[in-house]
Scaffold this motif. Structure first.
Motif, PDB file in Angstrom:
ATOM      1  N   MET A  94       0.839  -1.191   0.000  1.00  0.00           N
ATOM      2  CA  MET A  94       0.000   0.000   0.000  1.00  0.00           C
ATOM      3  C   MET A  94       0.875   1.242   0.000  1.00  0.00           C
ATOM      4  O   MET A  94       1.996   1.232   0.488  1.00  0.00           O
ATOM      5  CB  MET A  94      -0.942  -0.001   1.201  1.00  0.00           C
ATOM      6  CG  MET A  94      -1.748  -1.287   1.320  1.00  0.00           C
ATOM      7  SD  MET A  94      -3.182  -1.159   2.390  1.00  0.00           S
ATOM      8  CE  MET A  94      -4.295  -0.292   1.303  1.00  0.00           C
ATOM      9  N   GLY A  95       0.327   2.312  -0.572  1.00  0.00           N
ATOM     10  CA  GLY A  95       1.104   3.530  -0.748  1.00  0.00           C
ATOM     11  C   GLY A  95       0.497   4.751  -0.112  1.00  0.00           C
ATOM     12  O   GLY A  95       0.153   4.748   1.064  1.00  0.00           O
ATOM     13  N   SER A  96       0.299   5.805  -0.913  1.00  0.00           N
ATOM     14  CA  SER A  96      -0.050   7.122  -0.373  1.00  0.00           C
ATOM     15  C   SER A  96      -1.546   7.378  -0.222  1.00  0.00           C
ATOM     16  O   SER A  96      -1.938   8.436   0.238  1.00  0.00           O
ATOM     17  CB  SER A  96       0.543   8.219  -1.268  1.00  0.00           C
ATOM     18  OG  SER A  96       1.944   8.152  -1.251  1.00  0.00           O
ATOM     19  N   GLY A  97      -2.382   6.476  -0.660  1.00  0.00           N
ATOM     20  CA  GLY A  97      -3.813   6.606  -0.405  1.00  0.00           C
ATOM     21  C   GLY A  97      -4.555   7.567  -1.285  1.00  0.00           C
ATOM     22  O   GLY A  97      -5.577   8.121  -0.890  1.00  0.00           O
ATOM     23  N   LEU A  98      -4.076   7.802  -2.511  1.00  0.00           N
ATOM     24  CA  LEU A  98      -4.742   8.756  -3.384  1.00  0.00           C
ATOM     25  C   LEU A  98      -5.930   8.167  -4.129  1.00  0.00           C
ATOM     26  O   LEU A  98      -6.745   8.889  -4.667  1.00  0.00           O
ATOM     27  CB  LEU A  98      -3.742   9.308  -4.403  1.00  0.00           C
ATOM     28  CG  LEU A  98      -2.646  10.178  -3.789  1.00  0.00           C
ATOM     29  CD1 LEU A  98      -1.591  10.502  -4.817  1.00  0.00           C
ATOM     30  CD2 LEU A  98      -3.239  11.446  -3.214  1.00  0.00           C
ATOM     31  N   SER A  99      -6.009   6.862  -4.181  1.00  0.00           N
ATOM     32  CA  SER A  99      -7.106   6.235  -4.903  1.00  0.00           C
ATOM     33  C   SER A  99      -8.438   6.524  -4.223  1.00  0.00           C
ATOM     34  O   SER A  99      -8.568   6.386  -3.008  1.00  0.00           O
ATOM     35  CB  SER A  99      -6.899   4.720  -4.982  1.00  0.00           C
ATOM     36  OG  SER A  99      -8.021   4.107  -5.591  1.00  0.00           O
ATOM     37  N   PRO A 100      -9.469   6.927  -4.994  1.00  0.00           N
ATOM     38  CA  PRO A 100     -10.779   7.191  -4.406  1.00  0.00           C
ATOM     39  C   PRO A 100     -11.538   5.917  -4.060  1.00  0.00           C
ATOM     40  O   PRO A 100     -12.596   5.974  -3.455  1.00  0.00           O
ATOM     41  CB  PRO A 100     -11.507   7.977  -5.504  1.00  0.00           C
ATOM     42  CG  PRO A 100     -10.885   7.484  -6.774  1.00  0.00           C
ATOM     43  CD  PRO A 100      -9.436   7.247  -6.441  1.00  0.00           C
ATOM     44  N   ASN A 101     -11.006   4.765  -4.465  1.00  0.00           N
ATOM     45  CA  ASN A 101     -11.660   3.509  -4.131  1.00  0.00           C
ATOM     46  C   ASN A 101     -10.776   2.709  -3.169  1.00  0.00           C
ATOM     47  O   ASN A 101      -9.657   3.103  -2.855  1.00  0.00           O
ATOM     48  CB  ASN A 101     -11.969   2.697  -5.391  1.00  0.00           C
ATOM     49  CG  ASN A 101     -10.729   2.427  -6.219  1.00  0.00           C
ATOM     50  OD1 ASN A 101      -9.733   1.933  -5.702  1.00  0.00           O
ATOM     51  ND2 ASN A 101     -10.779   2.739  -7.501  1.00  0.00           N
ATOM     52  N   GLY A 102     -11.274   1.605  -2.717  1.00  0.00           N
ATOM     53  CA  GLY A 102     -10.545   0.794  -1.754  1.00  0.00           C
ATOM     54  C   GLY A 102      -9.946  -0.445  -2.368  1.00  0.00           C
ATOM     55  O   GLY A 102      -9.788  -1.461  -1.687  1.00  0.00           O
ATOM     56  N   VAL A 103      -9.564  -0.362  -3.654  1.00  0.00           N
ATOM     57  CA  VAL A 103      -9.157  -1.550  -4.392  1.00  0.00           C
ATOM     58  C   VAL A 103      -7.937  -2.245  -3.789  1.00  0.00           C
ATOM     59  O   VAL A 103      -7.788  -3.459  -3.896  1.00  0.00           O
ATOM     60  CB  VAL A 103      -8.908  -1.193  -5.873  1.00  0.00           C
ATOM     61  CG1 VAL A 103      -7.695  -0.301  -6.017  1.00  0.00           C
ATOM     62  CG2 VAL A 103      -8.784  -2.437  -6.723  1.00  0.00           C
TER      63      VAL A 103
END
Length: 233
Positions: A94-103
Protein backbone atom coordinates in the motif's frame (compact mmCIF):
# COMPACT_ATOMS: atom_id res chain seq x y z
CA UNK A 1 -3.53 12.75 -12.95
CA UNK A 2 -0.31 13.47 -14.79
CA UNK A 3 0.62 16.68 -16.54
CA UNK A 4 3.88 17.70 -18.16
CA UNK A 5 5.25 18.49 -21.61
CA UNK A 6 1.71 19.25 -22.78
CA UNK A 7 0.39 16.03 -21.25
CA UNK A 8 -2.70 15.77 -19.19
CA UNK A 9 -4.35 12.61 -17.99
CA UNK A 10 -5.62 10.61 -15.04
CA UNK A 11 -4.73 7.50 -13.10
CA UNK A 12 -6.76 4.32 -13.51
CA UNK A 13 -5.97 2.26 -10.39
CA UNK A 14 -6.01 -1.49 -10.81
CA UNK A 15 -5.43 -4.43 -8.54
CA UNK A 16 -4.91 -8.05 -9.43
CA UNK A 17 -4.65 -11.10 -7.22
CA UNK A 18 -2.42 -13.87 -8.53
CA UNK A 19 -3.05 -16.89 -6.25
CA UNK A 20 -1.01 -19.16 -8.52
CA UNK A 21 2.11 -17.57 -7.07
CA UNK A 22 1.27 -19.07 -3.71
CA UNK A 23 0.54 -15.73 -2.08
CA UNK A 24 -1.93 -13.07 -3.08
CA UNK A 25 0.05 -10.01 -4.12
CA UNK A 26 -1.94 -6.82 -4.68
CA UNK A 27 -0.79 -4.91 -7.74
CA UNK A 28 -0.04 -1.24 -7.39
CA UNK A 29 0.65 0.62 -4.18
CA UNK A 30 -2.68 2.30 -3.75
CA UNK A 31 -4.21 3.18 -0.44
CA UNK A 32 -2.64 4.67 2.62
CA UNK A 33 -1.99 4.26 6.29
CA UNK A 34 -3.64 7.32 7.75
CA UNK A 35 -4.35 6.65 11.37
CA UNK A 36 -3.36 7.69 14.87
CA UNK A 37 0.19 6.83 15.92
CA UNK A 38 1.16 5.85 12.37
CA UNK A 39 4.79 6.89 12.72
CA UNK A 40 5.15 5.12 16.07
CA UNK A 41 3.90 1.94 14.42
CA UNK A 42 6.29 2.44 11.54
CA UNK A 43 9.26 2.61 13.86
CA UNK A 44 8.15 -0.48 15.73
CA UNK A 45 7.96 -2.42 12.44
CA UNK A 46 5.71 -5.02 14.05
CA UNK A 47 3.62 -7.48 12.09
CA UNK A 48 0.48 -7.63 14.24
CA UNK A 49 -2.33 -5.37 13.08
CA UNK A 50 -3.53 -4.53 16.59
CA UNK A 51 -6.68 -2.85 15.30
CA UNK A 52 -4.88 -0.44 12.94
CA UNK A 53 -7.29 1.30 10.58
CA UNK A 54 -6.26 2.16 7.03
CA UNK A 55 -8.03 5.10 5.40
CA UNK A 56 -7.76 6.56 1.91
CA UNK A 57 -7.35 10.30 1.36
CA UNK A 58 -11.00 10.94 0.61
CA UNK A 59 -12.07 9.01 3.70
CA UNK A 60 -14.45 6.85 1.67
CA UNK A 61 -12.77 3.48 2.24
CA UNK A 62 -11.06 1.81 5.17
CA UNK A 63 -9.71 -1.55 6.30
CA UNK A 64 -8.40 -3.16 9.48
CA UNK A 65 -5.64 -5.62 8.54
CA UNK A 66 -4.68 -8.41 10.89
CA UNK A 67 -1.05 -8.15 9.75
CA UNK A 68 0.82 -4.91 9.06
CA UNK A 69 4.47 -4.43 8.11
CA UNK A 70 6.61 -1.33 7.50
CA UNK A 71 9.80 -2.44 5.73
CA UNK A 72 12.52 -0.03 4.61
CA UNK A 73 14.56 -2.25 2.24
CA UNK A 74 14.01 -4.78 -0.53
CA UNK A 75 15.45 -7.50 1.70
CA UNK A 76 12.89 -6.76 4.42
CA UNK A 77 10.08 -6.93 1.85
CA UNK A 78 11.50 -10.22 0.62
CA UNK A 79 11.49 -11.68 4.14
CA UNK A 80 7.89 -10.59 4.66
CA UNK A 81 6.74 -12.10 1.37
CA UNK A 82 8.55 -15.35 2.17
CA UNK A 83 6.80 -15.47 5.54
CA UNK A 84 3.41 -14.84 3.94
CA UNK A 85 4.02 -17.40 1.22
CA UNK A 86 5.06 -20.04 3.74
CA UNK A 87 2.06 -19.39 5.98
CA UNK A 88 -0.49 -18.80 3.20
CA UNK A 89 -1.16 -15.20 4.27
CA UNK A 90 -2.62 -12.92 1.53
CA UNK A 91 -0.65 -9.68 1.40
CA UNK A 92 -0.85 -6.38 -0.47
CA UNK A 93 1.50 -3.39 -0.74
CA UNK A 94 0.00 0.00 0.00
CA UNK A 95 1.10 3.53 -0.75
CA UNK A 96 -0.05 7.12 -0.37
CA UNK A 97 -3.81 6.61 -0.41
CA UNK A 98 -4.74 8.76 -3.38
CA UNK A 99 -7.11 6.24 -4.90
CA UNK A 100 -10.78 7.19 -4.41
CA UNK A 101 -11.66 3.51 -4.13
CA UNK A 102 -10.55 0.79 -1.75
CA UNK A 103 -9.16 -1.55 -4.39
CA UNK A 104 -5.83 -2.13 -2.61
CA UNK A 105 -7.17 -2.36 0.93
CA UNK A 106 -7.11 -5.67 2.72
CA UNK A 107 -8.17 -7.01 6.10
CA UNK A 108 -5.41 -9.61 5.91
CA UNK A 109 -1.74 -8.71 5.32
CA UNK A 110 -0.66 -5.17 4.37
CA UNK A 111 2.84 -3.94 3.56
CA UNK A 112 3.15 -0.18 4.01
CA UNK A 113 5.85 0.93 1.54
CA UNK A 114 6.16 4.40 3.08
CA UNK A 115 9.60 3.76 4.58
CA UNK A 116 11.00 2.44 1.28
CA UNK A 117 11.38 6.07 0.27
CA UNK A 118 15.03 6.63 -0.58
CA UNK A 119 16.71 8.03 -3.68
CA UNK A 120 19.42 5.46 -4.41
CA UNK A 121 21.30 6.81 -7.43
CA UNK A 122 21.29 9.55 -10.07
CA UNK A 123 23.08 8.95 -13.36
CA UNK A 124 23.67 12.31 -15.05
CA UNK A 125 25.03 10.83 -18.27
CA UNK A 126 22.03 8.56 -18.86
CA UNK A 127 19.58 11.01 -17.26
CA UNK A 128 18.25 8.28 -15.01
CA UNK A 129 17.29 8.09 -11.35
CA UNK A 130 16.97 4.97 -9.21
CA UNK A 131 14.62 5.12 -6.25
CA UNK A 132 12.79 2.84 -3.87
CA UNK A 133 9.19 2.24 -4.85
CA UNK A 134 7.83 4.11 -1.83
CA UNK A 135 9.65 7.33 -2.76
CA UNK A 136 7.18 10.16 -3.28
CA UNK A 137 7.17 12.08 -6.52
CA UNK A 138 7.86 15.36 -4.73
CA UNK A 139 11.11 13.87 -3.38
CA UNK A 140 12.09 12.53 -6.79
CA UNK A 141 11.57 15.96 -8.36
CA UNK A 142 13.52 17.65 -5.58
CA UNK A 143 16.44 15.24 -6.03
CA UNK A 144 16.49 15.93 -9.78
CA UNK A 145 16.49 19.72 -9.44
CA UNK A 146 20.24 20.01 -8.92
CA UNK A 147 20.88 18.02 -12.09
CA UNK A 148 18.59 20.05 -14.36
CA UNK A 149 16.41 17.00 -14.92
CA UNK A 150 12.79 16.17 -14.32
CA UNK A 151 10.17 13.49 -15.01
CA UNK A 152 8.57 13.38 -18.43
CA UNK A 153 5.10 13.23 -16.85
CA UNK A 154 4.72 15.29 -13.71
CA UNK A 155 1.62 14.43 -11.63
CA UNK A 156 -0.55 17.23 -10.35
CA UNK A 157 -0.51 15.50 -6.94
CA UNK A 158 3.09 14.89 -5.91
CA UNK A 159 2.23 12.86 -2.81
CA UNK A 160 1.97 9.75 -4.96
CA UNK A 161 4.58 7.07 -4.54
CA UNK A 162 6.55 5.98 -7.59
CA UNK A 163 5.41 2.37 -7.19
CA UNK A 164 1.78 3.43 -7.47
CA UNK A 165 2.38 5.92 -10.27
CA UNK A 166 3.90 3.37 -12.62
CA UNK A 167 1.32 0.66 -11.96
CA UNK A 168 -1.96 2.53 -12.19
CA UNK A 169 -2.04 3.67 -15.80
CA UNK A 170 -0.94 7.29 -15.25
CA UNK A 171 -0.60 8.91 -18.68
CA UNK A 172 -0.68 12.07 -20.72
CA UNK A 173 -2.64 13.03 -23.84
CA UNK A 174 0.18 14.06 -26.16
CA UNK A 175 0.88 11.57 -28.96
CA UNK A 176 4.61 11.77 -28.22
CA UNK A 177 4.25 11.47 -24.44
CA UNK A 178 4.52 7.86 -23.20
CA UNK A 179 2.57 6.75 -20.12
CA UNK A 180 4.51 6.86 -16.88
CA UNK A 181 5.24 3.13 -16.80
CA UNK A 182 7.09 3.42 -20.13
CA UNK A 183 9.69 5.62 -18.45
CA UNK A 184 10.91 2.69 -16.33
CA UNK A 185 14.22 1.21 -17.51
CA UNK A 186 14.58 -1.49 -14.86
CA UNK A 187 13.05 -2.60 -11.57
CA UNK A 188 13.52 -4.93 -8.64
CA UNK A 189 10.59 -7.13 -7.71
CA UNK A 190 10.04 -9.41 -4.73
CA UNK A 191 8.32 -12.62 -5.78
CA UNK A 192 6.91 -15.34 -3.50
CA UNK A 193 8.88 -18.25 -5.01
CA UNK A 194 11.93 -16.69 -6.68
CA UNK A 195 12.72 -14.03 -4.09
CA UNK A 196 14.20 -10.72 -5.24
CA UNK A 197 14.66 -10.47 -9.00
CA UNK A 198 15.74 -7.62 -11.27
CA UNK A 199 14.22 -7.01 -14.70
CA UNK A 200 14.92 -4.51 -17.47
CA UNK A 201 13.22 -3.64 -20.74
CA UNK A 202 15.08 -6.42 -22.54
CA UNK A 203 13.56 -9.10 -20.31
CA UNK A 204 10.43 -10.86 -21.52
CA UNK A 205 8.88 -10.74 -18.06
CA UNK A 206 9.48 -7.01 -17.66
CA UNK A 207 6.07 -6.10 -19.07
CA UNK A 208 4.31 -8.65 -16.85
CA UNK A 209 6.02 -7.42 -13.70
CA UNK A 210 2.82 -6.15 -12.10
CA UNK A 211 1.53 -9.69 -11.61
CA UNK A 212 4.82 -11.20 -10.46
CA UNK A 213 5.14 -9.64 -7.02
CA UNK A 214 5.92 -6.38 -5.21
CA UNK A 215 8.04 -3.73 -6.93
CA UNK A 216 10.66 -2.39 -4.50
CA UNK A 217 13.09 -0.36 -6.65
CA UNK A 218 12.84 1.32 -10.05
CA UNK A 219 15.17 3.13 -12.43
CA UNK A 220 13.37 5.94 -14.26
CA UNK A 221 14.34 7.62 -17.52
CA UNK A 222 14.27 11.38 -16.99
CA UNK A 223 14.34 14.36 -19.37
CA UNK A 224 16.05 17.76 -19.31
CA UNK A 225 14.25 20.24 -17.11
CA UNK A 226 12.13 22.73 -19.02
CA UNK A 227 9.67 25.49 -18.34
CA UNK A 228 5.97 25.84 -19.12
CA UNK A 229 4.36 29.14 -20.03
CA UNK A 230 0.73 29.89 -19.26
CA UNK A 231 -1.19 32.47 -21.25
CA UNK A 232 -4.53 33.72 -19.96
CA UNK A 233 -6.83 35.90 -22.04
Amino acid sequence: MAIGNNSYGSNHPTSVLFPALGVSVGVGMIGSVLFKNHYERARDNEDEGDGITLLNWSGTHSATPDRYWTPSTSIEVENIVKHCHKNNIPVRPMGSGLSPNGVAFSNYGVIDMGLCNKVLNIDENKRQITVQAGCKIRDVLKALENYDMTLENIPSIVEQQIGGLIQTGAHGTGSRIPPCDMQIKSMKIVTPTKGLIELNQNDRLFYYARVLGIVTEVTIQCVPKGYLSEYIW
